[in-house]
Design a protein around this motif. Structure first.
Motif, PDB file in Angstrom:
ATOM      1  N   LEU A 119       0.844  -1.200   0.000  1.00  0.00           N
ATOM      2  CA  LEU A 119       0.000   0.000   0.000  1.00  0.00           C
ATOM      3  C   LEU A 119       0.876   1.246   0.000  1.00  0.00           C
ATOM      4  O   LEU A 119       0.654   2.174  -0.777  1.00  0.00           O
ATOM      5  N   ALA A 120       1.901   1.263   0.842  1.00  0.00           N
ATOM      6  CA  ALA A 120       2.810   2.414   0.908  1.00  0.00           C
ATOM      7  C   ALA A 120       3.586   2.575  -0.397  1.00  0.00           C
ATOM      8  O   ALA A 120       3.784   3.704  -0.875  1.00  0.00           O
ATOM      9  N   ALA A 121       4.012   1.461  -0.985  1.00  0.00           N
ATOM     10  CA  ALA A 121       4.766   1.516  -2.244  1.00  0.00           C
ATOM     11  C   ALA A 121       3.920   2.100  -3.375  1.00  0.00           C
ATOM     12  O   ALA A 121       4.453   2.684  -4.314  1.00  0.00           O
ATOM     13  N   ARG A 122       2.634   1.932  -3.279  1.00  0.00           N
ATOM     14  CA  ARG A 122       1.716   2.463  -4.300  1.00  0.00           C
ATOM     15  C   ARG A 122       1.300   3.903  -3.999  1.00  0.00           C
ATOM     16  O   ARG A 122       0.449   4.463  -4.669  1.00  0.00           O
ATOM     17  N   SER A 123       1.859   4.455  -2.942  1.00  0.00           N
ATOM     18  CA  SER A 123       1.563   5.839  -2.525  1.00  0.00           C
ATOM     19  C   SER A 123       0.095   6.057  -2.204  1.00  0.00           C
ATOM     20  O   SER A 123      -0.435   7.148  -2.391  1.00  0.00           O
ATOM     21  N   LEU A 124      -0.565   4.996  -1.739  1.00  0.00           N
ATOM     22  CA  LEU A 124      -1.945   5.144  -1.290  1.00  0.00           C
ATOM     23  C   LEU A 124      -1.926   5.618   0.161  1.00  0.00           C
ATOM     24  O   LEU A 124      -1.041   5.256   0.931  1.00  0.00           O
ATOM     25  N   GLN A 125      -2.900   6.420   0.524  1.00  0.00           N
ATOM     26  CA  GLN A 125      -2.980   6.975   1.869  1.00  0.00           C
ATOM     27  C   GLN A 125      -3.478   5.920   2.845  1.00  0.00           C
ATOM     28  O   GLN A 125      -4.570   5.385   2.689  1.00  0.00           O
ATOM     29  N   LEU A 126      -2.665   5.609   3.838  1.00  0.00           N
ATOM     30  CA  LEU A 126      -3.048   4.663   4.889  1.00  0.00           C
ATOM     31  C   LEU A 126      -4.193   5.271   5.683  1.00  0.00           C
ATOM     32  O   LEU A 126      -4.116   6.422   6.095  1.00  0.00           O
ATOM     33  N   ASP A 127      -5.265   4.514   5.865  1.00  0.00           N
ATOM     34  CA  ASP A 127      -6.361   5.026   6.681  1.00  0.00           C
ATOM     35  C   ASP A 127      -6.496   4.192   7.950  1.00  0.00           C
ATOM     36  O   ASP A 127      -5.884   3.140   8.104  1.00  0.00           O
ATOM     37  N   THR A 128      -7.285   4.687   8.873  1.00  0.00           N
ATOM     38  CA  THR A 128      -7.448   4.046  10.178  1.00  0.00           C
ATOM     39  C   THR A 128      -7.979   2.630  10.042  1.00  0.00           C
ATOM     40  O   THR A 128      -7.549   1.728  10.764  1.00  0.00           O
ATOM     41  N   LYS A 129      -8.872   2.411   9.096  1.00  0.00           N
ATOM     42  CA  LYS A 129      -9.495   1.098   8.947  1.00  0.00           C
ATOM     43  C   LYS A 129      -8.479   0.022   8.562  1.00  0.00           C
ATOM     44  O   LYS A 129      -8.434  -1.048   9.163  1.00  0.00           O
ATOM     45  N   VAL A 130      -7.655   0.294   7.566  1.00  0.00           N
ATOM     46  CA  VAL A 130      -6.680  -0.701   7.119  1.00  0.00           C
ATOM     47  C   VAL A 130      -5.594  -0.880   8.183  1.00  0.00           C
ATOM     48  O   VAL A 130      -5.126  -1.991   8.430  1.00  0.00           O
ATOM     49  N   PHE A 131      -5.217   0.199   8.831  1.00  0.00           N
ATOM     50  CA  PHE A 131      -4.236   0.122   9.902  1.00  0.00           C
ATOM     51  C   PHE A 131      -4.765  -0.711  11.069  1.00  0.00           C
ATOM     52  O   PHE A 131      -4.071  -1.576  11.603  1.00  0.00           O
ATOM     53  N   SER A 132      -6.007  -0.473  11.460  1.00  0.00           N
ATOM     54  CA  SER A 132      -6.620  -1.231  12.551  1.00  0.00           C
ATOM     55  C   SER A 132      -6.680  -2.716  12.219  1.00  0.00           C
ATOM     56  O   SER A 132      -6.434  -3.567  13.080  1.00  0.00           O
ATOM     57  N   ALA A 133      -6.999  -3.019  10.981  1.00  0.00           N
ATOM     58  CA  ALA A 133      -7.045  -4.429  10.568  1.00  0.00           C
ATOM     59  C   ALA A 133      -5.661  -5.063  10.655  1.00  0.00           C
ATOM     60  O   ALA A 133      -5.526  -6.226  11.051  1.00  0.00           O
ATOM     61  N   ALA A 134      -4.616  -4.312  10.323  1.00  0.00           N
ATOM     62  CA  ALA A 134      -3.248  -4.841  10.418  1.00  0.00           C
ATOM     63  C   ALA A 134      -2.864  -5.094  11.877  1.00  0.00           C
ATOM     64  O   ALA A 134      -2.256  -6.121  12.198  1.00  0.00           O
ATOM     65  N   VAL A 135      -3.221  -4.188  12.768  1.00  0.00           N
ATOM     66  CA  VAL A 135      -2.956  -4.385  14.199  1.00  0.00           C
ATOM     67  C   VAL A 135      -3.718  -5.611  14.691  1.00  0.00           C
ATOM     68  O   VAL A 135      -3.186  -6.435  15.434  1.00  0.00           O
ATOM     69  N   SER A 136      -4.956  -5.748  14.241  1.00  0.00           N
ATOM     70  CA  SER A 136      -5.768  -6.904  14.613  1.00  0.00           C
ATOM     71  C   SER A 136      -5.150  -8.200  14.100  1.00  0.00           C
ATOM     72  O   SER A 136      -5.174  -9.227  14.795  1.00  0.00           O
ATOM     73  N   ALA A 137      -4.590  -8.184  12.891  1.00  0.00           N
ATOM     74  CA  ALA A 137      -3.924  -9.375  12.342  1.00  0.00           C
ATOM     75  C   ALA A 137      -2.744  -9.758  13.227  1.00  0.00           C
ATOM     76  O   ALA A 137      -2.531 -10.942  13.513  1.00  0.00           O
ATOM     77  N   CYS A 138      -1.979  -8.763  13.654  1.00  0.00           N
ATOM     78  CA  CYS A 138      -0.851  -9.036  14.556  1.00  0.00           C
ATOM     79  C   CYS A 138      -1.356  -9.602  15.880  1.00  0.00           C
ATOM     80  O   CYS A 138      -0.754 -10.535  16.432  1.00  0.00           O
ATOM     81  N   ALA A 139      -2.447  -9.062  16.387  1.00  0.00           N
ATOM     82  CA  ALA A 139      -3.020  -9.567  17.639  1.00  0.00           C
ATOM     83  C   ALA A 139      -3.469 -11.014  17.474  1.00  0.00           C
ATOM     84  O   ALA A 139      -3.150 -11.873  18.307  1.00  0.00           O
ATOM     85  N   SER A 140      -4.184 -11.291  16.386  1.00  0.00           N
ATOM     86  CA  SER A 140      -4.665 -12.658  16.138  1.00  0.00           C
ATOM     87  C   SER A 140      -3.513 -13.633  15.974  1.00  0.00           C
ATOM     88  O   SER A 140      -3.622 -14.801  16.339  1.00  0.00           O
ATOM     89  N   GLY A 141      -2.415 -13.148  15.417  1.00  0.00           N
ATOM     90  CA  GLY A 141      -1.246 -13.996  15.208  1.00  0.00           C
ATOM     91  C   GLY A 141      -0.310 -14.055  16.403  1.00  0.00           C
ATOM     92  O   GLY A 141       0.764 -14.656  16.316  1.00  0.00           O
ATOM     93  N   GLY A 142      -0.683 -13.407  17.508  1.00  0.00           N
ATOM     94  CA  GLY A 142       0.142 -13.431  18.707  1.00  0.00           C
ATOM     95  C   GLY A 142       1.391 -12.576  18.611  1.00  0.00           C
ATOM     96  O   GLY A 142       2.350 -12.776  19.353  1.00  0.00           O
ATOM     97  N   GLU A 143       1.389 -11.605  17.726  1.00  0.00           N
ATOM     98  CA  GLU A 143       2.559 -10.759  17.490  1.00  0.00           C
ATOM     99  C   GLU A 143       2.395  -9.403  18.181  1.00  0.00           C
ATOM    100  O   GLU A 143       2.225  -8.367  17.545  1.00  0.00           O
ATOM    101  N   TRP A 144       2.446  -9.411  19.523  1.00  0.00           N
ATOM    102  CA  TRP A 144       2.221  -8.181  20.285  1.00  0.00           C
ATOM    103  C   TRP A 144       3.265  -7.111  19.973  1.00  0.00           C
ATOM    104  O   TRP A 144       2.932  -5.932  19.883  1.00  0.00           O
TER     105      TRP A 144
END
Length: 184
Positions: free
Chosen positions: A67-92
């Protein structure tokens, strides 16, 4: 026979239907790119959300980089989902790293995102980090919801001070207590 045009909107609808099938979602992204169909923030949000629902944190992090390489603007929704993925994967630690990265960019971090980070800390037995996140939430004047309290209580189960759990439970009980005169 009718011909359906496969455009960004069509692919995004298919991605949203992937739910927790992260492999299918990533496959659709590859197909979109190969077909030269534009990938937008909705595309990435749907794909990262599929990764989050299945705990596929590596895929979520890779998608954030793309997403960053494509110069798209990171929004709260996609960021929150990434944090949630880390949480689900046990990657605190990765979840907290993402929180720090976004905080440095002065992006808005909402209660849902903090809840995901607190959950990651709970799963990693990092009760002190979870309490630090609650302090950040208070400093940002974010509203605690029932998930905030229950996730933090869960994190404190792993700590040496049961008083934190009890204090959080008392706050939860007082905040969500039915008005007097009503039965539960």
């Amino acid at each position: 026979s009718a011909h359906v045009q496969l455009d960004t909107i069509t692919y995004n609808a298919a991605l949203l239907a992937c739910d927790s099938d992260w492999a299918l979602a990533l496959g659709l992204l590859v197909t979109m790119a190969a077909s030269r169909v534009e990938l937008d923030i909705v595309t990435f949000n749907a794909a990262v959300s599929a990764c989050a629902q299945s705990g596929e944190w590596v895929g979520a992090i890779m998608l954030l980089s793309d997403l960053a390489a494509r110069s798209l603007q990171l929004d709260t929704k996609v960021f929150s989902a990434a944090v949630s993925a880390c949480a689900s994967g046990g990657e605190w630690a990765r979840a907290l790293g993402l929180m720090a990265e976004v905080s440095a960019k002065n992006m808005h971090i909402d209660t849902w995102t903090y809840n995901a980070a607190v959950s990651a800390c709970a799963k990693g037995n990092e009760w002190a980090k979870a309490l630090e996140l609650l302090g950040e939430m208070r400093a940002r004047h974010l509203e605690f919801d029932a998930t905030t309290y229950t996730t933090a209580i869960s994190a404190c189960e792993h700590g040496p001070t049961w008083q934190h759990s009890l204090a959080l439970f008392d706050q939860l009980a007082s905040k969500f207590r039915p008005p007097s005169g009503l039965s539960a």
